[in-house]
Design a protein around this motif. Structure first.
Motif: not given
Length: 252
Positions: A129-137
């Motif tokens: 959905k947010y391909p450019v977003l950098r997200c950690g988990f």
């Protein structure tokens, strides 16, 4: 956005922030851009009664930089008590809107909490959905952490460079965790509770007409009657009783 932070109205036990929905988004994004260590509590009836029954927890929630009226009952309570309309600022709306803003503004996000299964599903959803977003988990153990483990989580999130941290530990655990992390994690933290599984499709959200009629709790009760019946029977009844007392000016 200081006006939003100082514009609070007491509802039973919580000093709920007031303002237009967009002003909450703007405030959170501004704090994130500046990496101000801060936290946002997304309050519903359950949290309000938890805070009323536990003064220490009330102090935790009221120490937040913002307390949003997540549940429609809290938004309507402001109308009943103060005669002013208030937008609902629900975690289920904030989460996707903030992810979108983060992607547009190049902010890094981190999701802390939830099961490995839910985080795997969340990672797949966010990457699509947010391909450019950098997200950690990261899914911490479902037990009290040692001081060393807690510090390792702080270091992990800060090293990632997160601007926004979405905390999915459930109430009251996530609010207490955010309060302890203020000043340690250099990001804006938001307690999103059950918003994440709804966003990624693991749970369903109530239809709009039930949301607008303050009946989203009933929809959730129908989905999980055994787990939620006792909670709702207690919290909903007590909230209405205390709200009535506050309206009469006799709530202590």
């Amino acid at each position: 956005m200081k006006a939003l932070q100082s514009n609070n109205s007491k509802v039973v036990s919580l000093y709920v922030s007031r303002g237009a929905y967009i002003s909450f988004i703007q405030y959170i994004v501004e704090n994130s851009l500046l990496r101000i260590s801060s936290y946002v509590c997304v309050a519903n009836v359950h949290m309000c009664i938890e805070a009323y029954d536990d003064p220490a927890f009330a102090q935790v929630v009221n120490g937040a930089d913002l307390i949003t009226p997540d549940g429609m009952p809290l938004a309507k309570a402001i109308k009943v008590l103060y005669g002013e309309d208030q937008d609902r600022v629900a975690g289920m709306d904030l989460l996707p809107d903030l992810l979108q803003e983060a992607e547009h503004k190049g902010l890094s996000c981190f999701v802390y909490g939830g099961s490995e299964k839910m985080l795997t599903k969340s990672k797949e959803y966010i990457e699509t959905k947010y391909p450019v977003l950098r997200c950690g988990f990261y899914s911490p153990p479902f037990r009290p952490l040692t001081a060393e483990e807690e510090q390792a989580d702080v270091d992990r999130i800060n090293a990632f460079g997160a601007h926004l941290v979405f905390v999915a530990l459930g109430c009251p655990k996530q609010e207490k965790w955010m309060a302890r992390m203020k000043g340690r994690i250099q990001a804006c933290m938001i307690g999103i509770g059950g918003a994440l599984p709804v966003m990624v499709g693991m749970q369903n959200r109530a239809p709009a007409w039930m949301q607008n009629a303050s009946l989203e709790w009933l929809y959730r009760l129908m989905q999980e009657p055994k787990r939620l019946f006792k909670r709702y029977a207690y919290t909903n009844t007590k909230f209405l009783y205390l709200l009535f007392k506050q309206k009469l000016g006799i709530l202590k």
